[in-house]
Design an enzyme around this catalytic site. Structure first.
Site, short mmCIF file in Angstrom:
data_model
loop_
_atom_site.label_atom_id
_atom_site.label_comp_id
_atom_site.label_asym_id
_atom_site.label_seq_id
_atom_site.Cartn_x
_atom_site.Cartn_y
_atom_site.Cartn_z
N THR A 219 -10.45 0.32 -8.63
CA THR A 219 -9.61 -0.67 -8.21
C THR A 219 -9.53 -1.76 -9.01
O THR A 219 -10.46 -1.99 -9.93
CB THR A 219 -9.61 -0.77 -6.47
N GLY B 90 -13.74 -1.57 -5.96
CA GLY B 90 -15.26 -1.06 -5.45
C GLY B 90 -15.12 -0.27 -4.01
O GLY B 90 -16.29 -0.19 -3.51
N GLY B 91 -14.07 0.28 -3.68
CA GLY B 91 -14.00 1.05 -2.48
C GLY B 91 -14.70 0.35 -1.45
O GLY B 91 -14.32 -0.94 -1.11
N ARG C 233 0.77 -1.13 0.06
CA ARG C 233 0.04 0.03 -0.04
C ARG C 233 0.90 1.32 -0.07
O ARG C 233 1.81 1.24 0.62
CB ARG C 233 -0.85 -0.10 1.16
N SER D 147 -10.08 -0.66 1.79
CA SER D 147 -11.19 -1.58 1.90
C SER D 147 -10.67 -3.06 1.06
O SER D 147 -11.56 -3.85 1.07
CB SER D 147 -12.39 -0.86 1.31
#
Ligand code: GLY
Length: 554
Positions: A366, A458-459, A91, A438
């Site tokens: 994403t 999809g957050g 990340r 997420s």
């Protein structure tokens, strides 16, 4: 009796449901055909699932520019053939010069800088994370894993209908000359069937192929990147790039209905805790007896979702900076309390729900891919630029888009971010910290053996969608393609709305409204890329018909 059994069997044979792609040994499912093919090719050449994950990751950076990336970051979950598991966290991290209030104006109101432009990116982690995974767990040559991406960028690939629409529709890219030039043909736009050739990106990938990720973090690419950042008011410096490190973490793991084990993403993902908490709350409600897609099954599931998102906003952040109370949020007492608070007949008002004593609508942009190799290794990768085409900025001379992941922090604790997400102190900006995510790459075991590999973009809708695919297979007995295709829904506490895909029937909608849910139609919720190990030994790959994905194997 005998006759009705025969009729039932005949009906099952006539209506076997939507069919996944089946293969015997190995399977790759991703969002884009060239990327899936790159993964299958390296597997056929003797590489393992980790090599294929590297090949697919770099290929998507070329062929799926809205989310595939080297300018962003993500998570890789691995279950090895011998049963070991690991989680590689690549990340993005906040730059060293980041400050808690860096996205507030003089009156303390959030600006658009966390969303768009040169100040929005966190320090990218993808090249470093993929290299880390390959060095530690790969089998093929690094150069072979990166090669398909170099070729696709240098020689170009055919633009699909969906990609042409996506490139044309990006307002973010239209604001930045280099993005507009490369991806929008200087405002003349590409048509389906045109070729997208990316020579600048090809040169960067070629250096990564020859020198390794070191080029991206210390070499020619790093120097040009840092120079462009400084010239355009960005924060990321050469020191930031040099300091970037992925983290290897222990995945979260929990039992479901005795025979299943869910292995999933730990913090800084909120996804794993969410999936485990929501499934555990649902497990003893008997919700599944109402049937898939019934108002009552949706109601119970939405109530579990609503409760988790209150906890998410309060308690979750980067575990290297914030003590995330994982075991408390998953403790039996707490889960019992949450379950007991659900009224089977009435939606709870979100105002009445607070985080436990001990939300969000991020972008759909994403991407996720799932891989199984012939040895039995399974890999699930979700990575991202955050918003579609990230910050909109392409670094001149380097050809890659930059993320806008800084917006996944709570830019002002207690204030919703660009997609309505709430966050608190746990997710406030600190240099080198990772924003809460997420992304939820997940692997399910059945009786100790691999059974499902699942994930999606999809957050905040990621974890609720991953959970629904798992429910559809485990609780509603669907095959993986039916489970992926089935209409989805989402609740995230704030805003107090129950989002339903339009395929959920008007009758069901009405029943949910009668229970007090504020229903809103969401055009499309997430795009899964999933694999099932079928009981007969076949692998079943399911791309999501909502988008142009591809499942392929051999
Ligand atoms: N940026 C999307 C996520 O990490 O959840």
């Amino acid at each position: 009796m005998r006759r009705s059994l025969t009729l039932l069997l005949a009906a099952a044979l006539l209506c076997p449901g939507a069919q996944p792609v089946r293969s015997r040994k190995a399977m790759v499912v991703s969002r884009e055909a060239n990327a899936t093919d790159a993964g299958v090719a390296i597997l056929q050449a003797g590489g393992n699932a980790i090599d294929a994950a590297v090949a697919v990751g770099f290929a998507l950076a070329v062929t799926h520019p809205s989310a595939g990336n080297i300018g962003g970051g993500g998570f890789m979950l691995i279950r090895f053939k011998d049963g070991r598991t690991t989680f590689i966290d690549f990340r993005e991290r906040a730059p060293l010069a980041a400050t808690r209030d860096m996205y507030l104006d003089k009156d303390g109101n959030p600006t658009q800088d966390s969303v768009r432009g040169w100040r929005a990116p966190g320090v990218p982690g993808t090249a470093s994370g993929l290299e880390y995974a390959h060095r530690k767990y790969g089998k093929a040559k690094w150069a072979d894993a990166v090669a398909p991406s170099v070729r696709l960028a240098r020689e170009g690939f055919t633009i699909s209908y969906g990609l042409a629409q996506g490139l044309k529709g990006s307002k973010a890219m239209a604001q930045f000359d280099e993005s507009k030039r490369i991806f929008q043909n200087n405002g003349r736009f590409f048509e389906p069937g045109d070729k997208l050739v990316q020579p600048e990106l090809a040169r960067v990938l070629d250096r990564i192929q020859k020198v390794g990720a070191k080029d991206f973090y210390e070499g020619e690419t790093a120097k040009l990147f840092a120079k462009q950042m400084a010239a355009n008011g960005g924060l990321i410096t050469l020191d930031d790039l040099k300091a970037y490190q992925p983290a290897e973490r222990t995945p979260l793991q929990s039992k479901f209905r005795d025979k299943y084990t869910i292995i999933t993403a730990p913090p800084p993902s909120s996804g794993g805790i969410g999936i485990l908490q929501m499934l555990s709350v649902l497990e003893k409600t008997g919700y599944e007896k109402n049937g898939a897609g019934s108002a009552q099954a949706i109601h119970f599931t939405a109530e579990a979702m609503r409760r988790f998102y209150a906890d998410r906003a309060e308690h979750l952040g980067d575990p290297d900076f914030w003590p995330v109370p994982v075991s408390k949020l998953l403790s039996v007492n707490y889960l019992n309390k949450l379950r007991a608070s659900i009224d089977p007949d009435k939606a709870t008002n979100s105002d009445a729900i607070k985080a436990g004593d001990i939300a969000t609508m991020e972008s759909a942009e994403t991407t996720h891919y799932s891989i199984v190799d012939s040895e039995g290794n399974a890999v699930a990768v979700t990575y991202t630029l955050n918003g579609g085409y990230g910050s909109g900025v392409t670094v001149p001379g380097l050809g890659f888009l930059l993320n806008n992941e800084m917006d996944d922090f709570s830019v002002k604790p207690g204030h919703p971010n660009m997609f309505g997400a709430l966050g608190g102190e746990a997710n406030a900006i600190v240099p080198k910290k990772r924003p809460l995510s997420s992304m939820s790459p997940t692997i399910v075991l059945k009786d100790g053996k691999p059974f499902l590999v699942v994930g999606t973009p999809g957050g905040t809708r990621i974890l609720t969608s991953v959970m629904q695919v798992i429910q559809n297979v485990l609780d509603f007995d669907m095959n993986i393609q039916d489970a992926v295709n089935f209409p989805r829904f989402h609740h995230q506490w704030r805003p107090d709305k129950l989002y339903l895909e339009p395929q959920i029937s008007p009758d069901t909608r009405r029943l949910l409204e009668q229970k007090g849910h504020a229903v809103e139609i969401a055009r499309s919720i997430c795009e899964m890329a999933s694999i099932q190990f079928e009981d007969n030994g076949w692998l079943a790959g399911a791309a999501d018909p909502r988008v142009e994905g591809k499942a392929a194997g051999y």
